[in-house]
Motif scaffolding. Sequence first.
Motif, PDB file in Angstrom:
ATOM      1  N   MET A  61       1.016  -0.720  -0.192  1.00 23.60           N
ATOM      2  CA  MET A  61      -0.202   0.028  -0.163  1.00 23.60           C
ATOM      3  C   MET A  61       1.010   1.349  -0.093  1.00 23.60           C
ATOM      4  O   MET A  61       0.309   2.084  -0.907  1.00 23.60           O
ATOM      5  N   VAL A  62       1.716   1.428   0.669  1.00 23.32           N
ATOM      6  CA  VAL A  62       2.841   2.824   0.849  1.00 23.32           C
ATOM      7  C   VAL A  62       3.837   2.361  -0.768  1.00 23.32           C
ATOM      8  O   VAL A  62       3.880   3.887  -1.457  1.00 23.32           O
ATOM      9  N   SER A  63       3.962   1.340  -1.362  1.00 23.87           N
ATOM     10  CA  SER A  63       4.628   1.540  -1.750  1.00 23.87           C
ATOM     11  C   SER A  63       3.615   2.107  -3.735  1.00 23.87           C
ATOM     12  O   SER A  63       4.478   3.119  -4.447  1.00 23.87           O
ATOM     13  N   ASN A  64       1.965   1.810  -3.392  1.00 23.90           N
ATOM     14  CA  ASN A  64       1.238   2.171  -4.869  1.00 23.90           C
ATOM     15  C   ASN A  64       1.071   3.123  -4.589  1.00 23.90           C
ATOM     16  O   ASN A  64       0.812   4.439  -4.923  1.00 23.90           O
ATOM     17  N   LYS A  72      -2.382  -2.240 -11.197  1.00 23.66           N
ATOM     18  CA  LYS A  72      -3.027  -2.777 -12.304  1.00 23.66           C
ATOM     19  C   LYS A  72      -4.869  -3.808 -12.080  1.00 23.66           C
ATOM     20  O   LYS A  72      -4.552  -4.071 -10.995  1.00 23.66           O
ATOM     21  N   HIS A  73      -6.017  -3.775 -13.061  1.00 17.59           N
ATOM     22  CA  HIS A  73      -7.134  -4.016 -12.435  1.00 17.59           C
ATOM     23  C   HIS A  73      -7.036  -5.507 -12.471  1.00 17.59           C
ATOM     24  O   HIS A  73      -6.716  -6.405 -13.601  1.00 17.59           O
ATOM     25  N   ILE A  74      -7.272  -6.457 -11.400  1.00 21.20           N
ATOM     26  CA  ILE A  74      -7.789  -7.904 -11.500  1.00 21.20           C
ATOM     27  C   ILE A  74      -9.146  -7.895 -10.756  1.00 21.20           C
ATOM     28  O   ILE A  74      -9.003  -7.586  -9.642  1.00 21.20           O
ATOM     29  N   ILE A 173       1.656 -22.555  -9.216  1.00 19.13           N
ATOM     30  CA  ILE A 173       1.814 -22.630 -10.715  1.00 19.13           C
ATOM     31  C   ILE A 173       0.072 -20.857 -11.212  1.00 19.13           C
ATOM     32  O   ILE A 173       0.774 -20.463 -11.856  1.00 19.13           O
ATOM     33  N   SER A 174      -0.320 -20.643 -10.214  1.00 22.83           N
ATOM     34  CA  SER A 174      -1.335 -20.065 -10.462  1.00 22.83           C
ATOM     35  C   SER A 174      -0.091 -18.444 -10.362  1.00 22.83           C
ATOM     36  O   SER A 174      -0.951 -16.985 -11.875  1.00 22.83           O
ATOM     37  N   ILE A 175       0.406 -18.382  -9.571  1.00 24.27           N
ATOM     38  CA  ILE A 175       1.479 -16.838  -9.698  1.00 24.27           C
ATOM     39  C   ILE A 175       1.660 -16.535 -10.841  1.00 24.27           C
ATOM     40  O   ILE A 175       1.196 -15.371 -11.411  1.00 24.27           O
ATOM     41  N   GLY A 176       2.307 -17.536 -11.797  1.00 24.21           N
ATOM     42  CA  GLY A 176       3.063 -17.862 -12.721  1.00 24.21           C
ATOM     43  C   GLY A 176       2.187 -17.005 -14.151  1.00 24.21           C
ATOM     44  O   GLY A 176       2.084 -16.082 -14.164  1.00 24.21           O
ATOM     45  N   SER A 177       0.664 -17.930 -13.738  1.00 23.78           N
ATOM     46  CA  SER A 177      -0.850 -18.236 -14.605  1.00 23.78           C
ATOM     47  C   SER A 177      -1.058 -16.029 -14.711  1.00 23.78           C
ATOM     48  O   SER A 177      -1.648 -15.171 -15.585  1.00 23.78           O
ATOM     49  N   LEU A 178      -1.083 -15.995 -13.690  1.00 28.36           N
ATOM     50  CA  LEU A 178      -2.235 -14.049 -13.170  1.00 28.36           C
ATOM     51  C   LEU A 178      -1.684 -13.588 -13.665  1.00 28.36           C
ATOM     52  O   LEU A 178      -1.561 -12.439 -14.242  1.00 28.36           O
ATOM     53  N   GLN A 179       0.334 -13.400 -13.630  1.00 24.65           N
ATOM     54  CA  GLN A 179       0.905 -12.909 -13.950  1.00 24.65           C
ATOM     55  C   GLN A 179       1.372 -11.798 -15.752  1.00 24.65           C
ATOM     56  O   GLN A 179       0.787 -11.841 -15.838  1.00 24.65           O
ATOM     57  N   LYS A 180       0.898 -13.979 -16.377  1.00 22.39           N
ATOM     58  CA  LYS A 180       1.237 -13.527 -18.129  1.00 22.39           C
ATOM     59  C   LYS A 180      -0.129 -13.343 -17.746  1.00 22.39           C
ATOM     60  O   LYS A 180      -0.246 -12.895 -19.303  1.00 22.39           O
ATOM     61  N   LYS A 181      -1.510 -13.255 -17.873  1.00 22.83           N
ATOM     62  CA  LYS A 181      -2.731 -12.912 -18.012  1.00 22.83           C
ATOM     63  C   LYS A 181      -3.387 -11.306 -17.901  1.00 22.83           C
ATOM     64  O   LYS A 181      -4.113 -11.248 -19.418  1.00 22.83           O
ATOM     65  N   TYR A 182      -2.972 -11.398 -16.707  1.00 23.14           N
ATOM     66  CA  TYR A 182      -2.985  -9.327 -16.609  1.00 23.14           C
ATOM     67  C   TYR A 182      -2.015  -9.100 -16.664  1.00 23.14           C
ATOM     68  O   TYR A 182      -2.188  -7.418 -16.343  1.00 23.14           O
ATOM     69  N   SER A 183      -0.773  -9.355 -17.396  1.00 23.05           N
ATOM     70  CA  SER A 183       0.648  -8.050 -17.380  1.00 23.05           C
ATOM     71  C   SER A 183       0.708  -8.002 -16.387  1.00 23.05           C
ATOM     72  O   SER A 183       0.724  -6.181 -16.362  1.00 23.05           O
ATOM     73  N   VAL A 184       0.453  -8.133 -15.237  1.00 24.90           N
ATOM     74  CA  VAL A 184       1.350  -7.533 -13.817  1.00 24.90           C
ATOM     75  C   VAL A 184       2.660  -7.745 -14.155  1.00 24.90           C
ATOM     76  O   VAL A 184       2.985  -8.838 -14.285  1.00 24.90           O
ATOM     77  N   GLY A 185       3.303  -7.711 -13.004  1.00 21.67           N
ATOM     78  CA  GLY A 185       4.270  -8.007 -11.813  1.00 21.67           C
ATOM     79  C   GLY A 185       4.414  -8.934 -10.894  1.00 21.67           C
ATOM     80  O   GLY A 185       3.011  -8.545 -10.284  1.00 21.67           O
ATOM     81  N   SER A 186       5.581  -9.326 -10.688  1.00 20.84           N
ATOM     82  CA  SER A 186       5.268 -10.133  -8.644  1.00 20.84           C
ATOM     83  C   SER A 186       4.671  -9.626  -7.906  1.00 20.84           C
ATOM     84  O   SER A 186       3.695  -9.719  -7.165  1.00 20.84           O
ATOM     85  N   PHE A 187       5.877  -8.007  -7.113  1.00 17.56           N
ATOM     86  CA  PHE A 187       5.408  -6.894  -6.718  1.00 17.56           C
ATOM     87  C   PHE A 187       3.317  -6.471  -6.137  1.00 17.56           C
ATOM     88  O   PHE A 187       3.072  -6.982  -5.610  1.00 17.56           O
ATOM     89  N   LEU A 189       0.876  -8.166  -8.373  1.00 14.34           N
ATOM     90  CA  LEU A 189       0.266  -9.096  -7.341  1.00 14.34           C
ATOM     91  C   LEU A 189       0.135  -9.763  -6.092  1.00 14.34           C
ATOM     92  O   LEU A 189      -1.274  -9.867  -6.160  1.00 14.34           O
ATOM     93  N   LEU A 190       1.222  -9.351  -5.758  1.00 15.09           N
ATOM     94  CA  LEU A 190       1.420  -9.693  -4.345  1.00 15.09           C
ATOM     95  C   LEU A 190       0.984  -8.734  -3.246  1.00 15.09           C
ATOM     96  O   LEU A 190      -0.009  -8.851  -2.412  1.00 15.09           O
ATOM     97  N   SER A 191       1.098  -7.428  -3.953  1.00 10.92           N
ATOM     98  CA  SER A 191      -0.085  -6.148  -3.292  1.00 10.92           C
ATOM     99  C   SER A 191      -1.296  -6.595  -3.508  1.00 10.92           C
ATOM    100  O   SER A 191      -2.613  -5.531  -2.267  1.00 10.92           O
ATOM    101  N   LYS A 192      -1.818  -6.940  -4.261  1.00  9.49           N
ATOM    102  CA  LYS A 192      -3.395  -6.912  -4.325  1.00  9.49           C
ATOM    103  C   LYS A 192      -4.303  -8.299  -3.653  1.00  9.49           C
ATOM    104  O   LYS A 192      -5.443  -8.531  -3.110  1.00  9.49           O
TER     105      LYS A 192
END
Length: 347
Positions: A61-64, A72-74, A173-187, A189-192
């Motif tokens: 939250m501080v980073s955002n 980005k929207h997920i 497996i979902s971590i990698g697929s969600l990042q690719k599906k919504y074009s989001v970075g690792s951090f 996705l984690l922050s959401k």
Amino acid sequence: MESEKKQSSSVSDVGAWGMNIVSSVGIIMANKQLMSSSGFGFSFATTLTGFHFALTALVGMVSNATGLSASKHIPLWELLWFSAVANVSIAAMNFSLMLNSVGFYQISKLSMIPVVCVMEWILHSKHYSREVKASVMVVVVGVGICTVTDVKVNAKGFICACTAVFSTSLQQISIGSLQKKYSVGSFELLSKTAPIQALSLLIFGPFVDYFLSGKFITTYQMTYGAIFCILLSCALAVFCNISQYLCIGRFSATSFQVLGHMKTVCVLTLGWLLFDSEMTFKNISGMVVAVVGMVIYSWAVDLEKQRNAKSTPQGKNSMTEDEIKLLKEGVEHIDLKDVELGETTKV
């Protein structure tokens, strides 16, 4: 220029793995001191995980808010589904450790590698070369030699272990697929996902811990030493969570599982150095076999990449300037009435 990009990417890859190994081993050492009977006796593992995700969510939250990272929207249902799977993984792992012997618990963790491979084959049609399969077997045998001791299992423990293996594999497996599906970075996705996991674990975690230990966290007598270990564990967990998402996003769930067993080797070694844990010839020989397997795995993955690069025609990888020019001219002359609107699929 291209060689500089490859070199920078390689350095980033090593940095991600290094962060994950150091933070993971560090958090295990901190938790060992915090939770062991010879330490501070804090036996509330699920609630502690809730603290971990709470601090991770705060950092996100501080980073955002400061603009250091974008949001980005997920879809909410995707986040809720992923968080539920991740929380089931945490709870099932704790129950598996409580109900099963240490030996069977280690075997269930080793089984995640073939389970991840099968799930990636089913979900993403991913295939592995013979060299990769052989190296995975070497790693499994090596880690099994140095960690598996007594093997006792019961019906409840077996069900919990199967649930833990399946949910953890699906989560990774979902971590990698969600990042690719919504074009989001690792951090990103984690922050959401971290706030959802933190809230649910802090609500239900104390009840899970009560079932495991027979004690509520409210009865625990906090000391300055315990508070320091909890804060240290939470700080290390932030780096551990970020690096896990980074590694899986950059590589794959299978690579994360295989090379992640380097942490097991490090934990055994540090346990021997810092906590006077027993180090036998069986442990040492198993560690050597595991490290050899990891080296072979790295070589096999690199070999597979080279084969794929040779089988892909170079001309198909990029467009010439003339092709780009023709494409632009074609787009400019397209009548909007002829354009069919629809959803785009991000790969």
